[in-house]
Design a protein around this motif. Structure first.
Motif, PDB file in Angstrom:
ATOM      1  N   LEU A   1     -37.544  19.726 -24.963  1.00  8.34           N
ATOM      2  CA  LEU A   1     -37.629  19.581 -26.564  1.00  8.34           C
ATOM      3  C   LEU A   1     -38.872  19.008 -27.276  1.00  8.34           C
ATOM      4  N   PHE A   2     -39.620  18.559 -26.379  1.00 10.50           N
ATOM      5  CA  PHE A   2     -40.945  17.686 -27.097  1.00 10.50           C
ATOM      6  C   PHE A   2     -41.837  19.066 -27.219  1.00 10.50           C
ATOM      7  N   VAL A   3     -42.036  19.975 -26.034  1.00 12.15           N
ATOM      8  CA  VAL A   3     -42.567  20.988 -26.208  1.00 12.15           C
ATOM      9  C   VAL A   3     -42.399  21.796 -27.137  1.00 12.15           C
ATOM     10  N   LEU A   4     -41.137  22.269 -27.103  1.00 11.09           N
ATOM     11  CA  LEU A   4     -40.689  23.016 -28.370  1.00 11.09           C
ATOM     12  C   LEU A   4     -41.140  22.745 -29.760  1.00 11.09           C
ATOM     13  N   LEU A   5     -40.762  21.380 -30.042  1.00 17.41           N
ATOM     14  CA  LEU A   5     -41.408  20.997 -31.518  1.00 17.41           C
ATOM     15  C   LEU A   5     -42.917  20.981 -31.789  1.00 17.41           C
ATOM     16  N   PHE A   6     -43.470  20.424 -30.691  1.00 20.91           N
ATOM     17  CA  PHE A   6     -45.017  20.314 -30.772  1.00 20.91           C
ATOM     18  C   PHE A   6     -45.531  21.985 -30.719  1.00 20.91           C
ATOM     19  N   SER A   7     -44.998  22.627 -30.323  1.00 24.83           N
ATOM     20  CA  SER A   7     -45.420  24.149 -30.212  1.00 24.83           C
ATOM     21  C   SER A   7     -45.335  24.518 -31.666  1.00 24.83           C
ATOM     22  N   LEU A   8     -44.091  24.279 -32.434  1.00 23.28           N
ATOM     23  CA  LEU A   8     -43.789  25.154 -33.637  1.00 23.28           C
ATOM     24  C   LEU A   8     -44.824  24.162 -34.516  1.00 23.28           C
ATOM     25  N   PHE A   9     -45.182  23.121 -34.311  1.00 27.21           N
ATOM     26  CA  PHE A   9     -45.889  22.334 -35.448  1.00 27.21           C
ATOM     27  C   PHE A   9     -47.297  22.892 -34.945  1.00 27.21           C
TER      28      PHE A   9
ATOM     29  N   PRO B   1     -25.670  14.180 -15.410  1.00 30.31           N
ATOM     30  CA  PRO B   1     -26.893  14.591 -15.236  1.00 30.31           C
ATOM     31  C   PRO B   1     -27.625  13.222 -15.024  1.00 30.31           C
ATOM     32  N   ALA B   2     -28.693  13.002 -13.997  1.00 26.57           N
ATOM     33  CA  ALA B   2     -29.254  12.015 -13.635  1.00 26.57           C
ATOM     34  C   ALA B   2     -30.506  11.942 -14.680  1.00 26.57           C
ATOM     35  N   MET B   3     -31.473  10.900 -14.351  1.00 23.14           N
ATOM     36  CA  MET B   3     -32.730  10.821 -15.128  1.00 23.14           C
ATOM     37  C   MET B   3     -33.394  11.993 -14.885  1.00 23.14           C
ATOM     38  N   PRO B   4     -33.737  12.744 -13.955  1.00 31.16           N
ATOM     39  CA  PRO B   4     -34.539  13.666 -13.885  1.00 31.16           C
ATOM     40  C   PRO B   4     -34.195  14.925 -14.794  1.00 31.16           C
ATOM     41  N   LEU B   5     -32.982  15.363 -14.800  1.00 27.66           N
ATOM     42  CA  LEU B   5     -32.529  16.419 -15.699  1.00 27.66           C
ATOM     43  C   LEU B   5     -32.756  15.845 -17.156  1.00 27.66           C
ATOM     44  N   LEU B   6     -32.346  14.617 -17.711  1.00 29.99           N
ATOM     45  CA  LEU B   6     -32.365  14.239 -18.776  1.00 29.99           C
ATOM     46  C   LEU B   6     -34.021  14.323 -19.063  1.00 29.99           C
ATOM     47  N   LEU B   7     -34.814  13.682 -18.130  1.00 32.95           N
ATOM     48  CA  LEU B   7     -36.502  14.027 -18.654  1.00 32.95           C
ATOM     49  C   LEU B   7     -37.060  15.290 -18.696  1.00 32.95           C
ATOM     50  N   ALA B   8     -36.399  16.317 -17.852  1.00 38.99           N
ATOM     51  CA  ALA B   8     -36.596  17.623 -18.263  1.00 38.99           C
ATOM     52  C   ALA B   8     -36.087  18.209 -19.502  1.00 38.99           C
ATOM     53  N   LEU B   9     -35.165  17.936 -20.075  1.00 41.13           N
ATOM     54  CA  LEU B   9     -34.605  18.149 -21.161  1.00 41.13           C
ATOM     55  C   LEU B   9     -35.299  17.671 -22.452  1.00 41.13           C
ATOM     56  N   ALA B  10     -35.646  16.590 -22.122  1.00 42.59           N
ATOM     57  CA  ALA B  10     -36.569  15.913 -23.339  1.00 42.59           C
ATOM     58  C   ALA B  10     -37.779  16.436 -23.434  1.00 42.59           C
ATOM     59  N   PHE B  11     -38.430  16.783 -22.276  1.00 39.32           N
ATOM     60  CA  PHE B  11     -39.956  17.380 -22.120  1.00 39.32           C
ATOM     61  C   PHE B  11     -39.616  18.826 -22.821  1.00 39.32           C
TER      62      PHE B  11
ATOM     63  N   PRO C   1     -50.936  17.204 -26.740  1.00 44.77           N
ATOM     64  CA  PRO C   1     -49.744  16.611 -26.114  1.00 44.77           C
ATOM     65  C   PRO C   1     -48.938  17.476 -25.160  1.00 44.77           C
ATOM     66  N   ILE C   2     -49.022  18.675 -25.377  1.00 47.14           N
ATOM     67  CA  ILE C   2     -48.157  19.673 -24.483  1.00 47.14           C
ATOM     68  C   ILE C   2     -48.713  19.721 -23.160  1.00 47.14           C
ATOM     69  N   PRO C   3     -50.173  20.103 -22.770  1.00 45.20           N
ATOM     70  CA  PRO C   3     -50.418  20.039 -21.503  1.00 45.20           C
ATOM     71  C   PRO C   3     -50.438  18.628 -20.782  1.00 45.20           C
ATOM     72  N   PHE C   4     -50.508  17.579 -21.734  1.00 45.72           N
ATOM     73  CA  PHE C   4     -50.637  16.406 -20.935  1.00 45.72           C
ATOM     74  C   PHE C   4     -49.348  15.706 -20.889  1.00 45.72           C
ATOM     75  N   SER C   5     -48.412  16.192 -21.464  1.00 39.64           N
ATOM     76  CA  SER C   5     -46.656  15.713 -21.354  1.00 39.64           C
ATOM     77  C   SER C   5     -46.323  16.477 -20.102  1.00 39.64           C
ATOM     78  N   SER C   6     -46.784  17.782 -19.707  1.00 37.77           N
ATOM     79  CA  SER C   6     -46.161  18.470 -18.612  1.00 37.77           C
ATOM     80  C   SER C   6     -46.932  17.803 -17.488  1.00 37.77           C
ATOM     81  N   VAL C   7     -48.073  17.327 -17.176  1.00 37.91           N
ATOM     82  CA  VAL C   7     -48.609  16.356 -16.362  1.00 37.91           C
ATOM     83  C   VAL C   7     -47.877  15.364 -16.211  1.00 37.91           C
ATOM     84  N   LEU C   8     -47.610  14.428 -17.269  1.00 31.75           N
ATOM     85  CA  LEU C   8     -46.647  13.149 -17.173  1.00 31.75           C
ATOM     86  C   LEU C   8     -45.221  13.661 -16.523  1.00 31.75           C
ATOM     87  N   CYS C   9     -44.906  14.449 -17.107  1.00 31.32           N
ATOM     88  CA  CYS C   9     -43.510  15.083 -16.586  1.00 31.32           C
ATOM     89  C   CYS C   9     -43.415  15.315 -14.873  1.00 31.32           C
TER      90      CYS C   9
END
Length: 320
Positions: A84-92, A72-82, A40-48
């Motif tokens: 956080l997602f990468v951090l969580l899955f990296s720790l998992f 902050p508009a949608m791009p900034l929120l999307l970058a922050l969500a990405f 999910p980490i590289p795949f989400s980077s492509v999607l982001c």
């Protein structure tokens, strides 16, 4: 109890060979963990990147205004969500894969549910260690900035005119910062492993990693350079595809799959190799033989890399 080899037999090739042997011996187990937590980490980077490419980049459209307060508009929120997602899955991934490699190294049973359950125990120590390292990196950045301003002030005292934005100042700042960051990264290579397999976290895990890595810095440097090189090449190949004018997610499925799978395998071997490096460092410091003697008190134990290909790194025999 007897321990042999010279530490010189613990080299980079030995590390990669043992890592490959452990992953290959439990290929289905590590494939399942990789598909669950690493893919999910590289795949989400492509999607982001694909989603962000559809948003305007000028500052007026990038921010929304409400009652004269920029939000902050949608791009900034999307970058922050990405992020956080990468951090969580990296720790998992770090928790489960490190746990699995650690137990496989000793020849213990490696079970998928046990590896997943290890996340619950290791998540907070890993997060605390990550925050501690982030705090130190921030302090290094601040100190580097202060040093730059003090240096410019010193030059001005001697009559030399320098601008903060000059190429010389910027270049010197980047070089000093890069050296400091690389030095810390080298010393903290094992911090994540320590946080998973030992009752240490935060600054204690960072200190423990710096202590263990002594005597094995050459191997650690080779490991960092090796995986960073392949990561850089993978990123550049992906970026070349992304910059194409005809870029579209639906029309580049093959490239996305190849990139994501390649990045997944690279991340898997990087995490596994770090764990094996941790075991090698303990062997060099004389800690591994003592642990094996305590765990297998009445048996002769030969470590996984004691198979003829690598000359008896550590072997333990208990004689009553």
């Amino acid at each position: 109890m007897a321990a042999t080899p010279p530490p010189s037999s613990l080299n980079f090739c030995t590390l990669l060979t043992e890592t490959k042997r452990i992953v290959g011996a439990h290929s289905r187990h590590f494939l399942a963990l990789s598909l669950l937590f690493l893919l999910p980490i590289p795949f989400s980077s492509v999607l982001c990147h694909s989603l962000l490419s559809h948003y305007p980049t000028n500052s007026q459209q990038f921010f929304l205004t409400s009652h004269s307060t920029p939000l902050p508009a949608m791009p900034l929120l999307l970058a922050l969500a990405f992020a956080l997602f990468v951090l969580l899955f990296s720790l998992f991934a770090l928790a489960s894969i490190t746990y699995s490699v650690f137990h496989a190294f000793y020849g213990r049973p490696v079970k998928f549910l046990s590896a997943v359950n290890s996340i619950r125990v290791s998540f907070w120590p890993l997060l605390g260690t990550a925050l501690a390292s982030l705090l130190v990196f921030s302090l290094v950045l601040i100190v580097a900035g202060l040093f730059l301003f003090l240096m410019i002030g010193g030059f001005e005292m001697f009559g030399f005119e320098m601008e903060v934005v000059s190429p010389y100042c910027v270049g010197l700042f980047i070089v000093c910062l890069a050296v400091a960051v690389l030095y810390l990264q080298l010393n903290w290579t094992l911090a994540g492993v320590v946080a998973v397999v030992e009752p240490r976290w935060g600054f204690d895990a960072l200190s423990r990693s710096a202590s263990l890595i002594k005597g094995m810095r050459g191997v650690a440097v080779s490991l960092i350079v090796f995986f960073h090189f392949f990561g850089f090449c993978s990123g550049m190949s992906w970026w070349s595809v992304y910059l194409k004018r005809e870029w579209d997610v639906s029309g580049n499925v093959v490239q996305i799959v190849c990139y994501s799978m390649g990045a997944m395998v690279m991340l898997l071997y990087h995490l596994a190799a770090n764990t094996v490096l941790y075991m090698y460092c303990k062997a060099v410091h004389g800690e591994l033989a003592l642990e094996i003697a305590e765990e297998f008190a009445s048996e002769y134990v030969s470590l996984p890399f004691d198979d003829g290909k690598v000359p008896h790194v550590v072997s333990v025999a208990y004689v009553q």
